[in-house]
Scaffold this active site. Structure first.
Site, PDB file in Angstrom:
ATOM      1  N   GLY A  54       0.602  -0.932  -0.002  1.00 38.26           N
ATOM      2  CA  GLY A  54       0.503  -0.458  -0.146  1.00 38.26           C
ATOM      3  C   GLY A  54       0.755   0.973  -0.118  1.00 38.26           C
ATOM      4  N   LYS A 112      13.445  -0.825  -3.307  1.00 36.47           N
ATOM      5  CA  LYS A 112      12.237   0.030  -2.761  1.00 36.47           C
ATOM      6  C   LYS A 112      12.072   1.481  -3.162  1.00 36.47           C
ATOM      7  CE  LYS A 112       9.376  -0.252   1.084  1.00 36.47           C
ATOM      8  NZ  LYS A 112       8.914  -0.096   2.401  1.00 36.47           N
ATOM      9  N   ASP A 134       3.959  -1.797  11.044  1.00 32.89           N
ATOM     10  CA  ASP A 134       3.101  -2.906  10.006  1.00 32.89           C
ATOM     11  C   ASP A 134       3.768  -4.775   9.919  1.00 32.89           C
ATOM     12  OD1 ASP A 134       1.213  -3.727   7.949  1.00 32.89           O
ATOM     13  OD2 ASP A 134       2.708  -3.181   6.454  1.00 32.89           O
TER      14      ASP A 134
END
Length: 536
Positions: free
Chosen positions: A37, A56, A150
């Site tokens: 996300g 990333k 997370d």
């Protein structure tokens, strides 16, 4: 990494071309290997060092302001300060042409989610090892002020044949010391709902204990094969995290190590203050659990663990052995009396039976069971919950103080593990330790039930009371009830703290300053006995 495509996300080709243009000739961008996300991850080649890396990149459709890029880069720099084998390394960070990225190693292996999809569940040894390595990495991150926020199976990578844990995707973590609302607002919704802590679900500020909750959800999934909470919508799921108690691990996996089950259960406490104090404390317990399970000859079968013969749940084997001797010895005695007139053969067998039963009972006690567990086959044994109603029954008996009872049991399991690692000579220095601990645990349970009953009597619920709870004299005035509540709450806290002190000093015994630690442990044992003696 698991792909989680967004309808508004740009195509893989467009994202790759945009990243390649920003990087120039420094890296050769390959295929997309993950999308979440918040960011995308591409495989790339570093021509200067001739190595494969992962890059990333912040998804361009989410860059609404410079503050998002600043937060992304801040987290990358924070990760770069870490040097820990269980945390992904950061080779570099950069921004160009509106593209923000950081470069990290390309991990050869699979994610924990992929492994779970294949094997379903893990045995105690492997689950404890993976959780221990993950919490070690989290502890290192917490040490430099990072909260992951997370933690989930997708972000736990298993590298190589040994499946070394590597934590990744700290991109949405928050530096704990940061109070700049422009970077990460207090009510910003980040994380994955199934693994989200209650404080995250409420949009409140979080600290390292939120990661321990999320890791507890991961552990619950690894051991039981399911998640503690399921719902038809995200909002309903968040409400469950906020309001419902997580079911105990043993409600779904009765053969799981009691220590591991309680460690996971404590991670899932709603109130952060009731969870593990920090990652190091949890790490110690997980290492103990892995060692205990390994010594118990755990057998791995398709990702599940079952006890080897006579290990970890010795009660059934002990029952059958005792029954066999109870039948065999009288039968031999009858034969002896009818043939020789003396117990010439049955007597030696009886002596062997006594030795066998004594040795077996020591094993039963060493695994945390009691004579009552042996004599009552229908009774749910300690650590082997018989049904999903066990957690609800505990909550009904102990009310909001059920976590104190669970903390006491966790402390006892840890103490038992430490005690059995001592040499016989070291154990002899602490006579009656486990007896004192068991008495104190019983005291905590009794006090928690009494306090829950007192709160019901003096609260808006009136005189409703569990029929099994300790009775409160009729006619007690409201003022006396309030005073009794305060006194009983203090006693409950003293009992739990006495157990934690025993655990702390026993864990340190046998090292440097052993004489001083020995004295501290004896003092802690005395406090546990003193607390237990308060039980009416």
């Amino acid at each position: 990494m698991a792909a989680a495509d967004s309808h508004d996300a740009p195509s893989e080709t467009a994202s790759r071309e945009r990243l390649q243009q920003a990087l120039g000739a420094a890296y050769e961008v390959g295929d997309l290997v993950g999308r979440g996300g918040f960011a995308e991850v591409f495989r790339a080649h570093d021509p200067k060092l001739d190595r494969t890396v992962a890059i990333k990149v912040l998804r361009p459709d989410l860059i609404l302001s410079g503050t998002v890029v600043e937060r992304f880069q801040r987290e990358a720099r924070a990760i770069a300060r870490l040097r820990h084998p269980n945390v992904i390394e950061v080779y570099g960070v950069g921004e160009a042409d509106g593209v923000a990225w950081y470069v990290m190693p390309f991990v050869q292996g699979e994610s924990l989610r992929q492994r779970l999809d294949r094997v379903g569940t893990f045995g105690t040894v492997e689950a404890s090892r993976i959780l221990a390595e993950a919490v070690a990495g989290l502890g290192a991150a917490h040490g430099v002020g990072l909260v992951h926020r997370d933690v989930k199976p997708d972000n736990i990578l298993l590298e190589g044949k040994e499946a070394r844990v590597v934590l990744t995707d700290f991109g949405i973590a928050k530096a704990m010391e940061s109070e700049e609302k422009g970077l990460t607002g207090t009510h910003m919704f980040v994380g994955t709902p199934h693994f989200m802590s209650p404080e995250q679900a409420a949009g409140d500020a979080v600290d390292h204990r939120a990661d321990l909750y999320s890791l507890g959800v991961v552990g619950f999934r690894m051991v039981t094969g399911r998640l503690p909470f399921e719902a038809d919508s995200t909002q309903a799921l968040l409400v469950k995290h906020l309001t419902e108690e997580a079911p105990p691990v043993h409600a779904f996996r009765s053969d799981c190590s009691e220590t591991l089950a309680l460690a996971i259960d404590r991670c899932l406490v709603k109130d952060p203050a009731g969870r593990w104090e920090d990652a190091q404390e949890l790490l110690e317990v997980l290492k103990e659990t892995a060692g205990e399970a390994a010594r118990g000859a755990t057998v791995e079968v398709r990702g599940m663990s079952r006890p080897a013969r006579g290990r970890r749940d010795p009660v059934p084997a002990y029952r059958w052995g005792a029954l066999a001797f109870l039948i065999l010895v009288p039968a031999l005695l009858v034969v002896d009396l009818l043939t020789a007139g003396t117990p010439a053969f049955s007597l030696p067998v009886a002596l062997v039976a006594v030795a066998f039963l004594a040795a077996g009972y020591r094993d039963v006690v060493a695994h945390g069971f009691t004579l009552e567990d042996v004599l009552r086959p229908g009774r749910p044994r300690r650590g082997l919950s018989a049904s999903t109603s066990a957690g609800a029954t505990e909550a009904r008996h102990f009310g909001r103080h059920v976590q104190a009872v669970r903390q006491a049991r966790t402390a006892r399991a840890s103490i038992l593990g430490h005690f059995h690692r001592l040499t016989r000579a070291e154990q002899d220095r602490f006579p009656g330790l486990m007896e004192a601990v068991d008495q104190c645990v019983t005291f905590v349970k009794h006090t928690a039930r009494t306090l829950s009953n007192l709160e019901e009597r003096s609260g808006p619920s009136g005189r409703r009371r569990d029929r099994d709870a300790p009775r409160i004299p009729e006619g007690v005035m409201e003022g006396e009830l309030i005073e009794a509540r305060a006194r009983t709450a203090e006693e409950l806290d003293e009992g739990v703290q006495a157990l934690e002190q025993v655990r702390h000093w026993l864990a340190r015994s046998g090292g440097a300053d052993s004489d001083a630690i020995h004295d501290q442990l004896l003092a802690a044992m005395d406090r546990a006995r003193a607390a237990a003696r308060r039980r009416p």
